[in-house]
Design a protein around this motif. Structure first.
Motif, PDB file in Angstrom:
ATOM      1  N   TRP A 127       4.567   7.534   1.280  1.00 16.96           N
ATOM      2  CA  TRP A 127       5.329   6.365   1.684  1.00 16.96           C
ATOM      3  C   TRP A 127       4.853   5.162   0.882  1.00 16.96           C
ATOM      4  CZ3 TRP A 127       9.650   6.290   4.341  1.00 16.96           C
ATOM      5  CH2 TRP A 127       9.929   7.334   5.218  1.00 16.96           C
ATOM      6  N   LEU A 128       5.820   4.425   0.330  1.00 12.95           N
ATOM      7  CA  LEU A 128       5.536   3.196  -0.401  1.00 12.95           C
ATOM      8  C   LEU A 128       5.912   2.035   0.516  1.00 12.95           C
ATOM      9  CD1 LEU A 128       6.741   2.352  -4.024  1.00 12.95           C
ATOM     10  CD2 LEU A 128       6.760   0.700  -2.185  1.00 12.95           C
ATOM     11  N   PHE A 161      -5.402  -0.341  -7.964  1.00 11.74           N
ATOM     12  CA  PHE A 161      -5.289  -0.154  -6.526  1.00 11.74           C
ATOM     13  C   PHE A 161      -6.531   0.586  -6.023  1.00 11.74           C
ATOM     14  CE2 PHE A 161      -0.685  -0.828  -5.101  1.00 11.74           C
ATOM     15  CZ  PHE A 161      -0.479  -1.813  -6.055  1.00 11.74           C
ATOM     16  N   ILE A 162      -6.847   0.402  -4.748  1.00 12.07           N
ATOM     17  CA  ILE A 162      -8.098   0.933  -4.190  1.00 12.07           C
ATOM     18  C   ILE A 162      -7.792   2.011  -3.167  1.00 12.07           C
ATOM     19  CG2 ILE A 162     -10.195   0.377  -2.909  1.00 12.07           C
ATOM     20  CD1 ILE A 162     -10.043  -2.438  -4.073  1.00 12.07           C
ATOM     21  N   ARG A 163      -8.356   3.188  -3.376  1.00 12.06           N
ATOM     22  CA  ARG A 163      -8.203   4.320  -2.447  1.00 12.06           C
ATOM     23  C   ARG A 163      -9.279   4.194  -1.371  1.00 12.06           C
ATOM     24  NH1 ARG A 163      -6.438   9.654  -3.952  1.00 12.06           N
ATOM     25  NH2 ARG A 163      -6.086  10.880  -2.044  1.00 12.06           N
ATOM     26  N   TYR A 217       0.829  -1.204   0.000  1.00 16.50           N
ATOM     27  CA  TYR A 217       0.000   0.000   0.000  1.00 16.50           C
ATOM     28  C   TYR A 217       0.868   1.260   0.000  1.00 16.50           C
ATOM     29  CZ  TYR A 217       0.884   0.401   5.072  1.00 16.50           C
ATOM     30  OH  TYR A 217       1.467   0.520   6.302  1.00 16.50           O
ATOM     31  N   PHE A 218       0.211   2.392  -0.229  1.00 21.15           N
ATOM     32  CA  PHE A 218       0.832   3.707  -0.150  1.00 21.15           C
ATOM     33  C   PHE A 218       0.133   4.498   0.947  1.00 21.15           C
ATOM     34  CE2 PHE A 218       1.261   2.421  -4.590  1.00 21.15           C
ATOM     35  CZ  PHE A 218       2.588   2.685  -4.875  1.00 21.15           C
ATOM     36  N   SER A 219       0.914   5.296   1.647  1.00 24.90           N
ATOM     37  CA  SER A 219       0.348   6.177   2.666  1.00 24.90           C
ATOM     38  C   SER A 219       0.819   7.593   2.385  1.00 24.90           C
ATOM     39  CB  SER A 219       0.802   5.730   4.059  1.00 24.90           C
ATOM     40  OG  SER A 219       0.331   6.616   5.050  1.00 24.90           O
ATOM     41  N   VAL A 246      -4.670   6.790   2.000  1.00 25.13           N
ATOM     42  CA  VAL A 246      -4.256   5.388   1.866  1.00 25.13           C
ATOM     43  C   VAL A 246      -4.720   4.795   0.539  1.00 25.13           C
ATOM     44  CG1 VAL A 246      -4.363   3.070   2.869  1.00 25.13           C
ATOM     45  CG2 VAL A 246      -4.354   5.072   4.376  1.00 25.13           C
ATOM     46  N   LEU A 247      -3.785   4.201  -0.198  1.00 22.43           N
ATOM     47  CA  LEU A 247      -4.054   3.528  -1.467  1.00 22.43           C
ATOM     48  C   LEU A 247      -3.515   2.100  -1.348  1.00 22.43           C
ATOM     49  CD1 LEU A 247      -4.961   3.847  -4.508  1.00 22.43           C
ATOM     50  CD2 LEU A 247      -2.560   4.411  -4.987  1.00 22.43           C
ATOM     51  N   ILE A 248      -4.388   1.101  -1.530  1.00 23.27           N
ATOM     52  CA  ILE A 248      -4.033  -0.281  -1.202  1.00 23.27           C
ATOM     53  C   ILE A 248      -4.078  -1.190  -2.432  1.00 23.27           C
ATOM     54  CG2 ILE A 248      -4.691  -2.306   0.168  1.00 23.27           C
ATOM     55  CD1 ILE A 248      -5.817  -0.475   2.264  1.00 23.27           C
TER      56      ILE A 248
END
Length: 274
Positions: A25-26, A50-52, A16-18, A57-59
């Motif tokens: 952050w990756l 990917f799902i926001r 995920y990304f934050s 947060v992107l997962i």
């Protein structure tokens, strides 16, 4: 070399990304993480699968273990990752998240229960081809023209350095403290000509932090004795005075970089023979 391009080519390695202001952050599947100089909206546009689940947060849907419905219509739901991490799903995104995850599940896991995803093998960051830790320069400025000039200059004269350019410097100390020391920037340029108070506060926080105080910080100020004095009082490594629209800006930045990236010897820095 930036990690962004190879990471986007291997999304299966990402959990995920934050987002954090204009940085992101990756988080890799094996627990490693990298700081990117890109907003989360950019990563969302590059990774449409990917799902926001939240504005920050992107997962990767393959990494989602289960969803918890909102206990009340005015409350947020929850998404559980295979690692055990839990993130809120914002109310306005709930239906979209459920639909996106259902479509993904239907397309890639026919007949599987949404709440029971198989375990995945841990992927290694070493699997990212061409990845290498990057040396970097940070420039904090609200002057788009000068930012573009600096980016061209660094790319041309110091191609082994990646330049991160942002307008807001307030979150910089907190972001840097989360990086491993070997990934600290080689140089920070704080343009305080239009955002003086913010840049001086950032400078002070950087120099008061025992982890970050050794990073060279160059302060750009308007040509007044008070601003120059303030910069040195807050422990800037150098204070450069120049007016807005300064015609020799690029030449001045080149001389700064030549000194700090090539001439000065810093602990742990690469030794150049030229």
């Amino acid at each position: 070399m930036s990690v962004i391009k190879p990471a986007l080519q291997r999304p299966e390695l990402i959990s995920y990304f934050s987002g954090a202001n204009n940085y992101c952050w990756l988080y890799f599947r094996n627990g490693e993480k990298k700081l990117l100089a890109k907003p989360i909206s950019y990563l969302e546009s590059q990774l449409p699968d990917f799902i926001r689940v939240h504005k920050t947060v992107l997962i990767n849907p393959d990494y989602i273990k289960s969803l918890d419905q909102p206990p009340h219509k005015k409350m947020a739901g929850k998404v559980h990752l295979e690692s055990g991490e839990v993130f809120p799903v914002s109310r306005r995104r709930w239906l979209q998240v459920v639909e996106s995850l259902h479509n993904h599940s239907s397309g890639s896991r026919q007949g599987e229960d949404l709440n029971s995803f198989p375990e995945k093998a841990n992927a290694s960051l070493a699997d990212l081809e061409h990845y290498s830790p990057e040396a970097s320069v940070f420039l904090m400025t609200s002057d788009a023209e000068k930012a573009a000039q600096t980016e061209r200059l660094i790319s041309d004269k110091w191609p082994t350095y990646h330049i991160h350019i942002e307008q807001d410097s307030m979150a910089l100390p907190e972001l840097l403290t989360q990086l491993p020391e070997q990934e600290y920037p080689s140089l920070i340029l704080l343009d305080a000509r239009t955002q003086t108070t913010e840049r001086l506060n950032t400078l002070q926080r950087l120099k008061e932090d025992s982890q970050l105080s050794h990073i060279p910080v160059i302060l750009l100020v308007l040509p007044t004795e008070q601003l120059i004095s303030n910069g040195y009082q807050k422990q800037a490594n150098s204070v450069i005075s120049m007016p807005i629209g300064y015609s020799l800006f690029e030449h001045t930045i080149e001389r700064i970089c030549q000194f700090w990236l090539r001439i000065v010897r810093l602990p742990g820095a690469t030794i150049y023979s030229n």
